[in-house]
Scaffold this motif. Structure first.
Motif, PDB file in Angstrom:
ATOM      1  N   LEU A   9      19.332  66.973  51.914  1.00  0.00           N
ATOM      2  CA  LEU A   9      20.481  66.103  52.229  1.00  0.00           C
ATOM      3  C   LEU A   9      20.800  65.132  51.108  1.00  0.00           C
ATOM      4  N   ASP A  10      19.836  64.927  50.205  1.00  0.00           N
ATOM      5  CA  ASP A  10      20.096  63.994  49.104  1.00  0.00           C
ATOM      6  C   ASP A  10      20.859  64.663  47.958  1.00  0.00           C
ATOM      7  N   SER A  11      21.186  65.945  48.109  1.00  0.00           N
ATOM      8  CA  SER A  11      21.917  66.648  47.055  1.00  0.00           C
ATOM      9  C   SER A  11      23.243  65.958  46.745  1.00  0.00           C
ATOM     10  N   GLU A  12      23.580  65.945  45.479  1.00  0.00           N
ATOM     11  CA  GLU A  12      24.863  65.357  45.057  1.00  0.00           C
ATOM     12  C   GLU A  12      26.047  66.087  45.673  1.00  0.00           C
ATOM     13  N   ARG A  13      25.822  67.293  46.133  1.00  0.00           N
ATOM     14  CA  ARG A  13      26.918  68.058  46.725  1.00  0.00           C
ATOM     15  C   ARG A  13      27.352  67.483  48.065  1.00  0.00           C
ATOM     16  N   TYR A  14      26.593  66.513  48.596  1.00  0.00           N
ATOM     17  CA  TYR A  14      27.024  65.805  49.809  1.00  0.00           C
ATOM     18  C   TYR A  14      27.475  64.381  49.510  1.00  0.00           C
ATOM     19  N   MET A  45      12.208  61.209  44.278  1.00  0.00           N
ATOM     20  CA  MET A  45      11.439  61.623  45.459  1.00  0.00           C
ATOM     21  C   MET A  45      11.687  60.748  46.687  1.00  0.00           C
ATOM     22  N   HIS A  46      12.134  59.523  46.464  1.00  0.00           N
ATOM     23  CA  HIS A  46      12.329  58.550  47.551  1.00  0.00           C
ATOM     24  C   HIS A  46      13.674  58.712  48.243  1.00  0.00           C
ATOM     25  N   GLN A  47      14.533  59.554  47.712  1.00  0.00           N
ATOM     26  CA  GLN A  47      15.917  59.588  48.220  1.00  0.00           C
ATOM     27  C   GLN A  47      16.006  60.054  49.678  1.00  0.00           C
ATOM     28  N   ALA A  48      15.131  60.976  50.064  1.00  0.00           N
ATOM     29  CA  ALA A  48      15.176  61.469  51.445  1.00  0.00           C
ATOM     30  C   ALA A  48      14.818  60.345  52.414  1.00  0.00           C
ATOM     31  N   LEU A  49      13.818  59.552  52.058  1.00  0.00           N
ATOM     32  CA  LEU A  49      13.444  58.402  52.892  1.00  0.00           C
ATOM     33  C   LEU A  49      14.606  57.407  52.969  1.00  0.00           C
ATOM     34  N   ASP A  50      15.266  57.185  51.854  1.00  0.00           N
ATOM     35  CA  ASP A  50      16.421  56.266  51.849  1.00  0.00           C
ATOM     36  C   ASP A  50      17.476  56.728  52.854  1.00  0.00           C
ATOM     37  N   LEU A  51      17.683  58.042  52.955  1.00  0.00           N
ATOM     38  CA  LEU A  51      18.689  58.564  53.903  1.00  0.00           C
ATOM     39  C   LEU A  51      18.273  58.299  55.346  1.00  0.00           C
ATOM     40  N   CYS A  52      16.986  58.423  55.646  1.00  0.00           N
ATOM     41  CA  CYS A  52      16.498  58.077  56.996  1.00  0.00           C
ATOM     42  C   CYS A  52      16.889  56.642  57.316  1.00  0.00           C
ATOM     43  N   ARG A  53      16.629  55.769  56.371  1.00  0.00           N
ATOM     44  CA  ARG A  53      16.877  54.343  56.611  1.00  0.00           C
ATOM     45  C   ARG A  53      18.366  54.053  56.714  1.00  0.00           C
ATOM     46  N   GLN A  54      19.161  54.825  55.979  1.00  0.00           N
ATOM     47  CA  GLN A  54      20.615  54.603  56.007  1.00  0.00           C
ATOM     48  C   GLN A  54      21.240  55.084  57.316  1.00  0.00           C
ATOM     49  N   PHE A  55      20.805  56.230  57.823  1.00  0.00           N
ATOM     50  CA  PHE A  55      21.535  56.859  58.932  1.00  0.00           C
ATOM     51  C   PHE A  55      20.857  56.763  60.295  1.00  0.00           C
ATOM     52  N   ASN A  56      19.538  56.622  60.345  1.00  0.00           N
ATOM     53  CA  ASN A  56      18.895  56.619  61.660  1.00  0.00           C
ATOM     54  C   ASN A  56      19.335  55.408  62.479  1.00  0.00           C
ATOM     55  N   GLY A  57      19.565  55.676  63.752  1.00  0.00           N
ATOM     56  CA  GLY A  57      20.038  54.605  64.633  1.00  0.00           C
ATOM     57  C   GLY A  57      21.530  54.652  64.843  1.00  0.00           C
ATOM     58  N   GLN A  58      22.247  55.413  64.010  1.00  0.00           N
ATOM     59  CA  GLN A  58      23.696  55.539  64.211  1.00  0.00           C
ATOM     60  C   GLN A  58      23.968  56.596  65.280  1.00  0.00           C
ATOM     61  N   PRO A  59      24.817  56.299  66.247  1.00  0.00           N
ATOM     62  CA  PRO A  59      25.111  57.288  67.287  1.00  0.00           C
ATOM     63  C   PRO A  59      25.899  58.470  66.723  1.00  0.00           C
ATOM     64  N   GLY A  60      25.728  59.635  67.359  1.00  0.00           N
ATOM     65  CA  GLY A  60      26.508  60.806  66.962  1.00  0.00           C
ATOM     66  C   GLY A  60      25.993  61.524  65.739  1.00  0.00           C
ATOM     67  N   LEU A  61      24.780  61.168  65.294  1.00  0.00           N
ATOM     68  CA  LEU A  61      24.182  61.849  64.139  1.00  0.00           C
ATOM     69  C   LEU A  61      22.790  62.328  64.524  1.00  0.00           C
ATOM     70  N   PRO A  62      22.298  63.400  63.859  1.00  0.00           N
ATOM     71  CA  PRO A  62      20.929  63.836  64.145  1.00  0.00           C
ATOM     72  C   PRO A  62      19.922  62.775  63.673  1.00  0.00           C
ATOM     73  N   ARG A  63      18.753  62.763  64.297  1.00  0.00           N
ATOM     74  CA  ARG A  63      17.651  61.953  63.785  1.00  0.00           C
ATOM     75  C   ARG A  63      17.186  62.576  62.476  1.00  0.00           C
ATOM     76  N   LEU A  64      16.943  61.736  61.473  1.00  0.00           N
ATOM     77  CA  LEU A  64      16.445  62.248  60.197  1.00  0.00           C
ATOM     78  C   LEU A  64      14.973  61.916  60.022  1.00  0.00           C
ATOM     79  N   TYR A  65      14.238  62.903  59.519  1.00  0.00           N
ATOM     80  CA  TYR A  65      12.878  62.695  59.041  1.00  0.00           C
ATOM     81  C   TYR A  65      12.888  63.051  57.567  1.00  0.00           C
ATOM     82  N   ALA A  66      11.867  62.595  56.848  1.00  0.00           N
ATOM     83  CA  ALA A  66      11.825  62.852  55.411  1.00  0.00           C
ATOM     84  C   ALA A  66      10.511  63.497  55.010  1.00  0.00           C
TER      85      ALA A  66
END
Ligand SMILES: [Zn+2]
Length: 275
Positions: A9-14, A45-66
């Motif tokens: 999910l941390d790919s620049e293509r998103y 290597m930390h980017q996936a964890l950053d995405l968890c912190r950015q998106f988790n807790g928002q309604p209408g999105l999947p839960r993210l793990y890293a």
């Protein structure tokens, strides 16, 4: 609920539409995604964890793990400071897995000896942090040479941990699947399962027990048919799951429930760990 057990999910293509990609996944029934933390190398290597912190807790999105790990061809960068960074990331509660790590002899890149050495170094760190591993394994011209080197390493340095792991984007034959199961691994199938020439892989999938499989996208790569070659995204895991259900002769809902249960069991997640 489905889980995409492997997406970059941390790919620049998103970069332009990451939140919309996640919303589409949720609408497609994907309740959780394991976001792979290899970046383009240890510096990211930390980017996936950053995405968890950015998106988790928002309604209408999947839960993210890293996850966090150093990909086989990035192992020349796996110096003391990169390994220390990996150790620190694996201490974080959202970082549930070490990977993807392993051996890749298919592409030109890091010397096989360096890949093997740094795989062992990462296994030691993952064991101390009690994190299951995500293995990438691909041989020269699709031969079994990388597998033949991988299994002795896992027997010597991983089996005793009892932590298990995932054979990500599985591409081996029945013998490699059987040995993986024997090591307590789950076998995860990606969109390439849907490709016309993948009948040998479908034959392996058909023989697996429901309690030993996962589905994944490996997005942004490996979009399932008929989108092969286009950008992949977690919503498309539903297509691989549908084919997998067909191969195992079960209902799609049962495949979704089983793969979610398998994922939760491996990573010791509580019930209701998705969104
Ligand atoms: Zn991957």
């Amino acid at each position: 609920m489905l889980i995409d057990s492997h997406a970059h999910l941390d790919s620049e293509r998103y970069a332009d539409d990451r939140e919309a990609v996640l919303a589409r996944a949720f609408e497609a029934g994907v309740g959780a995604v394991l976001s792979i933390g290899i970046g383009e190398g240890p510096a990211q290597m930390h980017q996936a964890l950053d995405l968890c912190r950015q998106f988790n807790g928002q309604p209408g999105l999947p839960r993210l793990y890293a996850s966090a790990g150093i990909y086989p061809h990035n192992t020349p960068e796996a110096d003391q400071s990169a390994l220390a960074k990996l150790d620190g990331l694996l201490a974080e509660p959202e970082v549930i897995a070490c990977g993807e790590i392993g051996l890749d002899y298919y592409h030109e890149g890091a010397a096989h000896r360096i890949q093997q050495e740094k795989l062992v170094a990462q296994l030691t760190i993952a064991a101390a942090r009690k994190r299951p591993i995500l293995i990438h394994c691909r041989g020269t011209n699709e031969s079994t040479d990388a597998w033949d080197d991988l299994f002795p390493i896992l027997e010597a340095h991983w089996r005793h941990t009892g932590l298990g792991g995932v054979m990500h984007c599985f591409g081996g034959g029945w013998e490699q699947a059987r040995r993986s199961l024997d090591l307590g691994f789950l076998v995860s199938f990606a969109g390439n399962l849907t490709y016309p020439k993948a009948q040998p892989l479908r034959d392996v999938a058909t023989r697996l027990a429901l309690d030993s499989v996962l589905v994944e996208t490996d997005a942004p790569w490996l979009a399932p048919a008929p989108d092969r070659g286009k950008r992949n995204e977690p919503a498309f895991v539903a297509r691989t799951a549908a084919l997998m259900a067909e191969l195992l002769a079960i209902a799609p809902d049962d495949l979704a429930a089983a793969t979610t249960r398998n994922f939760s069991r491996l990573f010791h997640l509580p019930p209701g760990m998705g969104n």
